[in-house]
Design an enzyme around this catalytic site. Sequence first.
Site, short mmCIF file in Angstrom:
data_model
loop_
_atom_site.label_atom_id
_atom_site.label_comp_id
_atom_site.label_asym_id
_atom_site.label_seq_id
_atom_site.Cartn_x
_atom_site.Cartn_y
_atom_site.Cartn_z
N ILE A 102 45.71 -30.50 -81.95
CA ILE A 102 45.78 -31.95 -82.19
C ILE A 102 45.62 -32.09 -83.70
CG2 ILE A 102 44.83 -34.21 -81.71
CD1 ILE A 102 43.53 -32.95 -79.18
N ARG A 106 37.55 -30.42 -86.58
CA ARG A 106 36.83 -29.63 -87.58
C ARG A 106 37.54 -29.66 -88.91
NH1 ARG A 106 38.48 -25.38 -84.30
NH2 ARG A 106 38.06 -26.98 -82.79
N GLY A 150 41.16 -29.61 -90.22
CA GLY A 150 41.81 -30.89 -90.05
C GLY A 150 42.57 -30.95 -88.75
N HIS A 151 41.94 -30.43 -87.69
CA HIS A 151 42.55 -30.44 -86.37
C HIS A 151 41.50 -30.21 -85.29
CE1 HIS A 151 42.55 -26.11 -87.37
NE2 HIS A 151 42.30 -25.96 -86.09
N ALA A 152 41.92 -30.36 -84.05
CA ALA A 152 41.10 -30.02 -82.89
C ALA A 152 41.98 -29.22 -81.93
CB ALA A 152 40.58 -31.29 -82.20
#
Length: 138
Positions: free
Chosen positions: A126, A101, A54-56
């Site tokens: 992020i 992802r 749940g981030h980049a």
Amino acid sequence: MHIEKNTFSLIEIPKIIDEKGRGNLSVIEKDGVPFDIKRVYYLYDVPSDAYRGGHAHKEQLELLIALSGSFEVVLDNGFEKKKVMLNKPNIGLLIPTGVWRELENFSSGSVCLVLASDVFNENDYIRNYSDFKLFVGA
């Protein structure tokens, strides 16, 4: 190896098959990963209905490997989404910068190994999807 922003690739990790039937051995060496490994961590005991990620990342590259069991990785470059099943310990998923992802559908006993190009840096993450869309210009 040049890594294009917003793309991912599968990397085959060399597998040595024991001729006496004692199991296989896979080796990850400097030439097998397209970045210097600065951090290694792994996910395990993840419930099948939970998700991780749940981030980049702005700068960090990651290689994800299903050491045991299976799980799916949802990859999002801001314009399209793709789902990749990881279920072989000799296949790694290279995730470059600028890719959101989410890991989901973990099988019982699954272990996800992550090789990262940098040490933990909260400023590289992020974590808000709207901020991610702005980051990639979507």
